[in-house]
Design a protein around this motif. Structure first.
Motif, PDB file in Angstrom:
ATOM      1  N   VAL A  23       0.845  -1.199   0.000  1.00 17.82           N
ATOM      2  CA  VAL A  23       0.000   0.000   0.000  1.00 17.82           C
ATOM      3  C   VAL A  23       0.874   1.240   0.000  1.00 17.82           C
ATOM      4  N   TRP A  24       0.335   2.282  -0.571  1.00 21.17           N
ATOM      5  CA  TRP A  24       0.899   3.631  -0.460  1.00 21.17           C
ATOM      6  C   TRP A  24      -0.212   4.534   0.050  1.00 21.17           C
ATOM      7  N   PHE A  25       0.099   5.355   1.047  1.00 22.22           N
ATOM      8  CA  PHE A  25      -0.847   6.350   1.531  1.00 22.22           C
ATOM      9  C   PHE A  25      -0.256   7.735   1.310  1.00 22.22           C
TER      10      PHE A  25
ATOM     11  N   ALA B 224     -12.903   6.683   0.912  1.00 18.27           N
ATOM     12  CA  ALA B 224     -12.172   7.136  -0.268  1.00 18.27           C
ATOM     13  C   ALA B 224     -13.005   8.149  -1.031  1.00 18.27           C
ATOM     14  N   ASP B 225     -12.343   8.949  -1.848  1.00 12.19           N
ATOM     15  CA  ASP B 225     -13.056   9.922  -2.680  1.00 12.19           C
ATOM     16  C   ASP B 225     -14.112   9.204  -3.516  1.00 12.19           C
TER      17      ASP B 225
ATOM     18  N   GLY C 217     -10.618   3.620  10.131  1.00 15.21           N
ATOM     19  CA  GLY C 217      -9.337   3.421   9.475  1.00 15.21           C
ATOM     20  C   GLY C 217      -9.531   3.099   8.010  1.00 15.21           C
ATOM     21  N   VAL C 218      -8.429   3.030   7.288  1.00 11.34           N
ATOM     22  CA  VAL C 218      -8.448   2.606   5.891  1.00 11.34           C
ATOM     23  C   VAL C 218      -8.159   1.115   5.864  1.00 11.34           C
TER      24      VAL C 218
ATOM     25  N   LEU D  45      -5.138   8.395  -1.446  1.00 12.68           N
ATOM     26  CA  LEU D  45      -5.165   9.714  -0.823  1.00 12.68           C
ATOM     27  C   LEU D  45      -5.985   9.642   0.463  1.00 12.68           C
ATOM     28  N   VAL D  46      -5.405  10.097   1.566  1.00 17.85           N
ATOM     29  CA  VAL D  46      -6.104  10.163   2.855  1.00 17.85           C
ATOM     30  C   VAL D  46      -6.229  11.634   3.224  1.00 17.85           C
TER      31      VAL D  46
END
Length: 246
Positions: free
Chosen positions: A16-18, A94-95, A105-106, A132-133
Protein backbone atom coordinates in the motif's frame (compact mmCIF):
# COMPACT_ATOMS: atom_id res chain seq x y z
CA UNK A 1 8.20 7.27 12.73
CA UNK A 2 9.57 8.19 9.34
CA UNK A 3 12.79 7.18 7.64
CA UNK A 4 13.68 7.38 3.99
CA UNK A 5 14.20 4.47 1.60
CA UNK A 6 14.85 4.60 -2.13
CA UNK A 7 11.61 5.03 -4.06
CA UNK A 8 12.22 1.85 -6.07
CA UNK A 9 12.54 -0.31 -2.98
CA UNK A 10 9.43 1.17 -1.39
CA UNK A 11 7.47 0.64 -4.61
CA UNK A 12 8.40 -3.03 -4.95
CA UNK A 13 7.94 -4.09 -1.34
CA UNK A 14 4.97 -2.13 0.03
CA UNK A 15 1.45 -3.47 -0.66
CA UNK A 16 0.00 0.00 0.00
CA UNK A 17 0.90 3.63 -0.46
CA UNK A 18 -0.85 6.35 1.53
CA UNK A 19 -0.68 10.03 0.64
CA UNK A 20 -1.93 12.23 3.53
CA UNK A 21 -3.46 15.41 2.14
CA UNK A 22 -4.12 18.59 4.14
CA UNK A 23 -7.48 19.67 2.73
CA UNK A 24 -7.42 23.10 4.37
CA UNK A 25 -3.99 24.02 2.95
CA UNK A 26 -4.59 21.99 -0.23
CA UNK A 27 -1.23 20.22 -0.13
CA UNK A 28 0.31 16.86 0.70
CA UNK A 29 1.33 16.58 4.35
CA UNK A 30 3.45 13.85 5.94
CA UNK A 31 5.32 15.77 8.65
CA UNK A 32 3.57 15.25 11.97
CA UNK A 33 1.36 12.45 10.62
CA UNK A 34 1.42 9.17 12.57
CA UNK A 35 0.05 5.89 11.20
CA UNK A 36 -0.90 2.87 13.29
CA UNK A 37 -1.30 -0.47 11.55
CA UNK A 38 -3.63 -3.32 12.63
CA UNK A 39 -4.34 -6.81 11.29
CA UNK A 40 -7.71 -8.53 11.64
CA UNK A 41 -7.21 -11.82 13.50
CA UNK A 42 -9.56 -14.15 15.42
CA UNK A 43 -12.48 -11.73 15.15
CA UNK A 44 -10.62 -8.63 16.34
CA UNK A 45 -7.96 -6.10 15.38
CA UNK A 46 -4.40 -6.88 16.44
CA UNK A 47 -2.02 -3.89 16.65
CA UNK A 48 1.18 -4.35 14.64
CA UNK A 49 4.59 -2.81 15.14
CA UNK A 50 5.54 -2.57 11.45
CA UNK A 51 7.28 0.76 10.92
CA UNK A 52 5.95 3.09 8.25
CA UNK A 53 8.45 4.84 6.00
CA UNK A 54 8.11 8.04 4.02
CA UNK A 55 9.20 7.89 0.40
CA UNK A 56 10.85 10.78 -1.44
CA UNK A 57 7.52 11.32 -3.23
CA UNK A 58 5.87 12.04 0.17
CA UNK A 59 3.96 8.75 0.33
CA UNK A 60 3.74 6.61 3.46
CA UNK A 61 4.54 2.96 2.74
CA UNK A 62 5.18 -0.36 4.47
CA UNK A 63 8.11 -2.09 2.77
CA UNK A 64 8.12 -5.81 3.47
CA UNK A 65 4.53 -6.02 4.71
CA UNK A 66 3.17 -9.38 3.58
CA UNK A 67 6.53 -10.97 2.87
CA UNK A 68 6.38 -14.61 3.99
CA UNK A 69 8.57 -17.70 3.64
CA UNK A 70 5.60 -19.80 2.54
CA UNK A 71 3.03 -17.45 0.98
CA UNK A 72 1.03 -20.38 -0.42
CA UNK A 73 0.21 -21.44 3.15
CA UNK A 74 -1.75 -18.28 3.94
CA UNK A 75 -4.28 -16.19 2.05
CA UNK A 76 -4.80 -12.44 1.80
CA UNK A 77 -4.93 -10.81 5.21
CA UNK A 78 -7.17 -7.91 6.20
CA UNK A 79 -5.36 -4.84 7.53
CA UNK A 80 -6.23 -1.28 8.43
CA UNK A 81 -4.28 1.94 8.87
CA UNK A 82 -5.31 4.62 11.38
CA UNK A 83 -3.98 8.17 11.02
CA UNK A 84 -3.43 10.90 13.60
CA UNK A 85 -2.14 14.45 13.21
CA UNK A 86 -2.35 17.34 15.66
CA UNK A 87 -5.21 19.68 14.71
CA UNK A 88 -6.67 17.30 12.11
CA UNK A 89 -9.14 14.45 11.80
CA UNK A 90 -8.71 11.84 9.02
CA UNK A 91 -11.52 11.35 6.51
CA UNK A 92 -11.50 7.60 5.90
CA UNK A 93 -13.96 6.96 3.06
CA UNK A 94 -12.17 7.14 -0.27
CA UNK A 95 -13.06 9.92 -2.68
CA UNK A 96 -16.39 9.17 -4.32
CA UNK A 97 -17.50 6.76 -1.57
CA UNK A 98 -20.45 7.48 0.79
CA UNK A 99 -19.46 8.88 4.17
CA UNK A 100 -19.84 6.70 7.26
CA UNK A 101 -18.82 7.93 10.72
CA UNK A 102 -18.30 4.32 11.80
CA UNK A 103 -15.13 3.94 9.76
CA UNK A 104 -12.08 4.12 12.00
CA UNK A 105 -9.34 3.42 9.48
CA UNK A 106 -8.45 2.61 5.89
CA UNK A 107 -8.94 -1.13 5.37
CA UNK A 108 -6.99 -3.07 2.75
CA UNK A 109 -5.89 -6.60 1.89
CA UNK A 110 -2.27 -7.69 2.08
CA UNK A 111 -1.45 -10.49 -0.36
CA UNK A 112 1.43 -12.68 0.87
CA UNK A 113 4.50 -12.99 -1.33
CA UNK A 114 8.01 -14.40 -1.26
CA UNK A 115 9.55 -11.98 -3.73
CA UNK A 116 8.40 -8.79 -5.42
CA UNK A 117 6.97 -10.49 -8.47
CA UNK A 118 4.52 -13.24 -7.55
CA UNK A 119 2.20 -14.53 -4.85
CA UNK A 120 2.47 -18.06 -3.55
CA UNK A 121 0.13 -19.28 -6.28
CA UNK A 122 2.33 -17.80 -9.00
CA UNK A 123 -0.12 -15.01 -9.85
CA UNK A 124 1.11 -11.43 -10.26
CA UNK A 125 0.86 -9.21 -7.23
CA UNK A 126 -2.05 -6.72 -7.41
CA UNK A 127 -1.01 -3.31 -8.74
CA UNK A 128 -0.18 -0.69 -6.13
CA UNK A 129 -2.42 2.38 -6.38
CA UNK A 130 -1.59 5.32 -4.06
CA UNK A 131 -4.47 6.07 -1.70
CA UNK A 132 -5.16 9.71 -0.82
CA UNK A 133 -6.10 10.16 2.85
CA UNK A 134 -7.68 13.57 3.43
CA UNK A 135 -6.96 15.36 6.71
CA UNK A 136 -9.73 17.77 7.75
CA UNK A 137 -9.35 20.58 10.30
CA UNK A 138 -10.51 19.46 13.76
CA UNK A 139 -12.00 21.50 16.60
CA UNK A 140 -8.47 22.30 17.77
CA UNK A 141 -7.19 23.42 14.35
CA UNK A 142 -5.21 26.68 14.67
CA UNK A 143 -7.16 28.87 12.26
CA UNK A 144 -5.57 32.28 11.65
CA UNK A 145 -6.86 35.18 13.76
CA UNK A 146 -9.99 36.80 12.40
CA UNK A 147 -11.09 33.85 10.27
CA UNK A 148 -14.84 33.30 10.44
CA UNK A 149 -15.97 29.94 11.80
CA UNK A 150 -19.23 28.27 12.78
CA UNK A 151 -19.12 26.06 15.85
CA UNK A 152 -21.50 23.86 17.78
CA UNK A 153 -22.49 20.24 18.42
CA UNK A 154 -23.90 17.44 16.26
CA UNK A 155 -26.63 15.49 18.12
CA UNK A 156 -29.12 12.72 17.53
CA UNK A 157 -32.53 14.37 17.03
CA UNK A 158 -34.30 11.76 19.20
CA UNK A 159 -31.89 10.78 21.95
CA UNK A 160 -30.02 14.11 22.05
CA UNK A 161 -26.79 12.12 22.33
CA UNK A 162 -23.73 13.75 20.72
CA UNK A 163 -22.53 12.15 17.49
CA UNK A 164 -18.79 11.71 17.07
CA UNK A 165 -16.97 11.77 13.73
CA UNK A 166 -19.91 13.33 11.86
CA UNK A 167 -19.02 15.09 8.62
CA UNK A 168 -19.97 18.78 8.74
CA UNK A 169 -19.73 20.76 5.52
CA UNK A 170 -20.83 23.88 3.70
CA UNK A 171 -20.83 24.72 0.00
CA UNK A 172 -21.27 27.84 -2.06
CA UNK A 173 -19.98 30.01 -4.87
CA UNK A 174 -17.92 33.15 -4.90
CA UNK A 175 -19.15 36.23 -6.71
CA UNK A 176 -19.05 37.51 -9.30
CA UNK A 177 -17.01 34.69 -10.89
CA UNK A 178 -19.17 31.86 -9.35
CA UNK A 179 -16.20 29.71 -8.36
CA UNK A 180 -17.45 26.75 -6.24
CA UNK A 181 -16.12 26.40 -2.69
CA UNK A 182 -16.43 23.57 -0.19
CA UNK A 183 -15.45 23.52 3.51
CA UNK A 184 -15.45 20.34 5.63
CA UNK A 185 -14.67 19.23 9.16
CA UNK A 186 -15.41 16.28 11.46
CA UNK A 187 -16.98 16.39 14.91
CA UNK A 188 -14.87 15.19 17.84
CA UNK A 189 -15.68 12.53 20.44
CA UNK A 190 -18.09 14.92 22.20
CA UNK A 191 -19.89 15.82 18.97
CA UNK A 192 -18.33 19.29 18.87
CA UNK A 193 -17.36 20.87 15.54
CA UNK A 194 -15.76 24.05 14.26
CA UNK A 195 -16.12 24.80 10.56
CA UNK A 196 -14.22 27.48 8.67
CA UNK A 197 -16.27 29.92 6.58
CA UNK A 198 -13.49 31.43 4.49
CA UNK A 199 -15.66 32.24 1.51
CA UNK A 200 -18.71 34.42 1.09
CA UNK A 201 -22.21 33.09 1.64
CA UNK A 202 -25.41 33.80 -0.24
CA UNK A 203 -26.56 37.40 -0.43
CA UNK A 204 -29.93 38.86 -1.29
CA UNK A 205 -31.05 42.23 -2.58
CA UNK A 206 -33.11 42.70 0.59
CA UNK A 207 -30.01 42.25 2.77
CA UNK A 208 -26.86 43.01 0.76
CA UNK A 209 -24.68 43.02 3.89
CA UNK A 210 -25.75 39.72 5.45
CA UNK A 211 -24.55 36.30 4.27
CA UNK A 212 -26.30 32.94 4.56
CA UNK A 213 -24.59 29.55 4.88
CA UNK A 214 -26.25 26.13 4.96
CA UNK A 215 -24.44 23.60 7.12
CA UNK A 216 -24.96 19.90 6.43
CA UNK A 217 -24.00 17.15 8.89
CA UNK A 218 -23.87 13.47 7.91
CA UNK A 219 -23.45 10.42 10.13
CA UNK A 220 -23.91 7.80 7.42
CA UNK A 221 -26.08 7.32 4.31
CA UNK A 222 -29.70 8.04 5.28
CA UNK A 223 -28.84 9.89 8.51
CA UNK A 224 -28.14 13.60 8.21
CA UNK A 225 -29.24 17.05 9.34
CA UNK A 226 -28.79 20.69 8.42
CA UNK A 227 -29.21 24.25 9.63
CA UNK A 228 -28.78 27.77 8.33
CA UNK A 229 -26.19 30.19 9.67
CA UNK A 230 -26.55 33.90 8.99
CA UNK A 231 -23.67 36.31 9.38
CA UNK A 232 -22.99 38.68 10.98
CA UNK A 233 -25.99 38.16 13.31
CA UNK A 234 -25.07 34.55 14.18
CA UNK A 235 -21.38 35.25 14.71
CA UNK A 236 -20.27 33.60 17.94
CA UNK A 237 -23.48 31.58 18.34
CA UNK A 238 -23.34 27.90 19.29
CA UNK A 239 -25.20 25.80 16.74
CA UNK A 240 -26.86 22.41 17.23
CA UNK A 241 -27.23 20.22 14.15
CA UNK A 242 -29.74 17.42 14.67
CA UNK A 243 -29.18 14.13 12.86
CA UNK A 244 -32.27 12.18 11.89
CA UNK A 245 -33.34 9.49 9.45
CA UNK A 246 -33.88 10.94 5.98
Amino acid sequence: MSRFLPLERSTRHSPVWFVPYDEYAERVRTVGVTVRLDRFSDGGWLPLDDAAVRTPSAAIAYPGLGRHRAPAAIGPQRHRARFTAAGYEPLYPADGRPFDAGLVGVEFLVHPYHDTETTGAGAPLPPIVPRLVRLLPSVSFPYPPGLRTAHGVVRDAVTRAPIANALVEARGQTSPDLTPWHERTLSDASGAFRLALRWEGERTAADPVGETFRLQATERPGRAGSLTVRLPQDAGSRHNIEIREQ
